[in-house]
Design a protein around this motif. Structure first.
Motif, short mmCIF file in Angstrom:
data_model
loop_
_atom_site.label_atom_id
_atom_site.label_comp_id
_atom_site.label_asym_id
_atom_site.label_seq_id
_atom_site.Cartn_x
_atom_site.Cartn_y
_atom_site.Cartn_z
N ALA A 59 0.66 -1.07 0.01
CA ALA A 59 0.26 -0.04 -0.06
C ALA A 59 0.89 1.34 -0.09
O ALA A 59 2.02 1.34 0.44
CB ALA A 59 -0.96 -0.02 1.13
N LYS A 60 0.46 2.37 -0.82
CA LYS A 60 1.24 3.56 -0.70
C LYS A 60 0.16 4.77 -0.64
O LYS A 60 -0.12 5.35 -1.44
CB LYS A 60 1.97 3.68 -2.25
N PRO A 61 -0.26 4.94 0.39
CA PRO A 61 -1.01 6.20 0.75
C PRO A 61 -0.50 7.30 0.57
O PRO A 61 -1.37 8.53 0.30
CB PRO A 61 -1.66 5.93 2.33
N GLY A 62 0.60 7.71 0.51
CA GLY A 62 1.41 8.76 0.65
C GLY A 62 2.70 8.64 -0.24
O GLY A 62 2.57 8.30 -1.28
N VAL A 95 3.76 10.75 4.58
CA VAL A 95 3.73 9.49 4.47
C VAL A 95 2.22 8.78 4.54
O VAL A 95 2.01 7.85 3.88
CB VAL A 95 4.55 8.87 5.67
N LEU A 96 1.43 9.49 5.25
CA LEU A 96 -0.04 8.97 5.53
C LEU A 96 -0.73 9.42 4.33
O LEU A 96 -1.99 9.23 4.27
CB LEU A 96 -0.64 9.36 6.73
N GLY A 97 -0.41 10.34 3.42
CA GLY A 97 -1.13 10.88 2.37
C GLY A 97 -2.00 11.91 2.89
O GLY A 97 -3.12 12.52 2.21
N LYS A 98 -1.61 12.68 4.20
CA LYS A 98 -2.51 13.64 4.46
C LYS A 98 -1.91 14.98 4.54
O LYS A 98 -0.62 15.17 4.89
CB LYS A 98 -2.92 13.33 6.16
N GLU A 145 0.83 -0.16 11.73
CA GLU A 145 0.31 0.94 12.15
C GLU A 145 -0.04 2.24 11.36
O GLU A 145 -1.02 2.96 11.47
CB GLU A 145 1.27 1.67 13.39
N LEU A 146 0.99 2.47 10.35
CA LEU A 146 0.68 3.49 9.48
C LEU A 146 -0.38 3.33 8.50
O LEU A 146 -1.18 4.10 8.06
CB LEU A 146 2.24 3.54 8.62
N ALA A 147 -0.54 1.74 8.27
CA ALA A 147 -1.58 1.51 7.45
C ALA A 147 -3.18 1.85 7.93
O ALA A 147 -3.95 2.19 7.58
CB ALA A 147 -1.58 0.00 6.84
N ARG A 148 -3.10 1.28 9.31
CA ARG A 148 -4.32 1.70 9.98
C ARG A 148 -4.42 3.32 10.29
O ARG A 148 -5.61 3.75 10.11
CB ARG A 148 -4.24 1.07 11.37
N ALA A 149 -3.67 3.89 10.39
CA ALA A 149 -3.41 5.51 10.50
C ALA A 149 -4.15 6.20 9.28
O ALA A 149 -4.77 6.95 9.04
CB ALA A 149 -2.17 6.02 11.15
N ALA A 150 -3.50 5.53 8.04
CA ALA A 150 -3.95 6.26 6.76
C ALA A 150 -5.23 5.71 6.25
O ALA A 150 -5.75 6.00 5.41
CB ALA A 150 -2.75 5.60 5.85
N GLY A 151 -5.87 4.43 7.24
CA GLY A 151 -7.18 4.09 6.96
C GLY A 151 -7.27 2.92 5.56
O GLY A 151 -8.05 2.71 4.76
N VAL A 152 -6.12 2.31 5.49
CA VAL A 152 -5.71 1.10 4.40
C VAL A 152 -6.54 0.17 5.14
O VAL A 152 -6.21 -0.62 6.02
CB VAL A 152 -4.39 0.86 4.07
#
Length: 446
Positions: free
Chosen positions: A119-122, A228-231, A425-432
Motif C-alpha cells: 500500500a502507498k497512501p502517501g 507518509v500517510l497522504g494527509k 500502524e501506518l496503514a491503520r492510521a492512513a485508513g488502508v
C-alpha cells in the motif's frame, strides 16, 4: 530375481515373484500359480502398504513416471493447461523451469503474477525502503506539499540569513580580521589572533545556522510524517504539532554538538600539553593526529544518534530517551544510515551550490575588490556583498532544508518498519483496509 530398486505405487507392495518396477502381474510361465479365492487376501495383504485406503487404484494401473503404459493400459490423459490449481507441464518435481515468478524469473507464483504491491497512501510504499525510495520520498514531499514545505523553509532561511547579515555587517567585520592568514611575514601571535577571529566569525555563523536548521527540522518532520500517510498539513498545523517539542529539540542538538566537540577536544589535549611544554612542531602534529582520530569516534556517535530528532518529535520522548531510541534503530545498520545521509547531504549541497556560487561571484563583482579579491580572500565584504550572497544562501537553504530533514524522517520510519513493523500502524492510521493480512509485498529494499 533382480536386486535393482524400481518404482512402487503408493498403497501397494510388489507381489511375490514380481519385480519392482513392473506395472502388471509377474509372469512365471514355468510354474503354475495355484488359484486363490477371490475374497481371500493374498500374502501381500500383510505388508504395511495394505493399510492404505481401499479405494486406491489397483497396482496394475500405475506406471513409472515417463515410462510407457503397461499391457492393457490406456495412455494417460494429456496434462491440463496452465491456470489456477493446475499442475505445471513439467511436473512439480522437475518442472520448475516452466513456472514464471514475478518479473519473469523462475519460482512460484508465475501463473498469478506474484503478490500485490504494498500500500502507498502517501509519498512512500509501506514496506522496507530502498535508497532511491527514501530520496524520492523526500523530493516527493517537497513537490506535493510545496506550499507548506517551501513556506517553512523560506521563512526560516530568511530570518536566519537576516540575523547572520546583521551580525557580520555590524559586529564581526569591524572586530575581526583575518588578513594575517594571507601574510607570509606575519608573526606567530598575529597568525594566532587571526585564526581566533576566523574561528569566532565562523562559529557565530554556524551557531545561527544551526538554530535555523533545528527550527526547520522540527517543522518539516511533522510535514513529512503526514506526507507518509497522504494527509496534507498547513504551516499552522505543523507549528502547532512541533511547538511543544522545539525546546527539547534545541537541547538535543546542543547536547550532540557538545559531545562531538568534547570528543574532538579530548584527542587534541595531548598535543596541546606538548605544545605548552615547548614542543611546538611536535605538539602541532599531535593535535592534528589526535583530532583526526577522535573525529572518527565523533562521526560514529553522530550517525548513531542521527535519528534522535525524529524520535523526539514523533514519539514525544525526552532527550535521553530519544538518543536511546536512535541508537537502537541504527544498531546493525550504521553503514547504511551513514551512506544514505551522506548521499542526501552531497546531493542537497551540490544542488544548493549551483545556486549559491553564482550569487557569490555576482556579489563579489558588484562590491569591494571584485572577483579577484573574493577568490584570494582579501576582498572587502561590505553590505552589497552580504545582501546579494545572502539571497543566494536563502535559496540554497530552501533546497537543503526539505531534503535533509525529509531523508532523516524517512530513514527513521524505514528502520522502524524493518524492526518493529511500523507499516501496520501506518496503514491503520492512513485508513488502508485489510493491510497486514499477508497480501502486501514485504520485500525489503536495499
Amino acid at each position: 530375481m533382480k536386486d535393482t530398486p524400481g518404482w512402487a505405487s503408493p498403497g501397494s507392495a510388489p507381489s511375490d515373484g514380481q519385480e519392482p518396477g513392473t506395472s502388471g502381474p509377474a509372469e512365471q510361465p514355468d510354474q503354475p500359480t495355484p488359484a486363490q479365492p477371490a475374497d481371500q487376501p493374498g500374502p501381500q495383504s500383510q505388508d504395511p502398504g495394505s493399510k492404505w485406503s481401499k479405494e486406491q487404484p489397483p497396482p496394475a494401473q500405475w506406471s513409472a513416471p515417463g515410462g510407457s503404459p503397461g499391457p492393457g493400459q490406456a495412455p494417460p490423459p494429456p496434462p491440463p493447461g496452465p491456470g489456477w490449481g493446475s499442475r505445471p507441464p513439467g511436473g512439480y518435481g522437475g518442472g520448475h523451469g516452466n513456472w514464471q515468478g514475478p518479473g519473469g524469473h523462475g519460482g512460484w507464483g508465475g501463473q498469478w503474477g506474484g503478490p500485490p504491491p504494498a500500500a502507498k497512501p502517501g509519498v512512500i510504499p509501506l514496506r522496507p525502503l530502498g535508497v532511491g525510495e527514501i530520496l524520492d520520498g523526500a523530493v516527493s514531499t517537497m513537490r506535493t506539499y510545496w506550499r507548506t514545505v517551501l513556506g517553512i523553509s523560506l521563512t526560516v532561511a530568511v530570518v536566519t540569513e537576516i540575523v547572520v547579515i546583521l551580525l557580520q555587517g555590524l559586529v564581526l567585520n569591524d572586530r575581526t580580521s583575518t588578513e594575517a592568514l594571507n601574510d607570509p611575514s606575519a608573526t606567530l601571535g598575529e597568525l594566532t589572533r587571526a585564526l581566533g577571529d576566523a574561528l569566532l566569525s565562523s562559529g557565530v555563523v554556524f551557531l545561527i545556522s544551526l538554530i535555523g536548521t533545528v527550527a526547520a527540522t522540527a517543522l518539516l518532520t511533522t510535514v513529512t510524517s503526514r506526507a507518509v500517510l497522504g494527509k496534507p498539513v498547513t504551516t499552522a498545523e505543523a507549528w502547532g504539532d512541533a511547538r511543544p517539542r522545539v525546546v527539547k529539540l534545541f537541547g538535543l542538538i546542543f547536547l550532540l554538538l557538545l559531545i562531538a566537540v568534547g570528543v574532538a577536544f579530548v584527542g587534541a589535549v595531548p598535543g596541546i600539553l606538548v605544545a605548552l611544554a615547548g614542543g611546538g612542531a611536535a605538539g602541532a602534529g599531535l593535535i592534528v593526529l589526535g583530532s583526526l582520530c577522535t573525529s572518527v569516534v565523533a562521526l560514529w556517535l553522530m550517525i548513531r544518534f542521527s535519528l534522535a530528532s525524529a524520535a523526539l518529535m514523533l514519539e514525544k520522548q525526552g532527550i535521553m530517551k530519544a538518543m536511546s531510541r536512535s541508537a537502537k534503530l541504527v544498531r546493525g545498520s550504521w553503514w547504511r544510515v551513514f551512506g544514505i545521509q551522506l548521499l542526501a547531504t552531497i546531493i542537497a549541497n551540490i544542488v544548493a551550490a549551483i545556486v549559491v556560487i553564482p550569487f557569490g561571484f555576482l556579489a563579489a563583482a558588484l562590491s569591494g575588490d571584485g572577483v579577484s579579491g573574493f577568490l584570494e580572500g582579501t576582498g572587502d565584504f561590505g553590505w552589497t556583498f552580504l545582501i546579494i550572497s545572502g539571497i543566494g544562501s536563502v535559496i540554497g537553504s530552501m533546497i537543503t532544508f526539505p531534503i535533509t530533514a525529509g531523508v532523516t524522517v524517512l530513514l527513521y520510519i524505514d528502520q522502524r518498519i524493518r524492526r518493529e513493523a511500523l507499516d501496520l500502524e501506518l496503514a491503520r492510521a492512513a485508513g488502508v483496509q485489510g493491510y497486514g493480512s499477508g497480501t502486501a509485498d514485504s520485500t525489503p529494499g536495499s
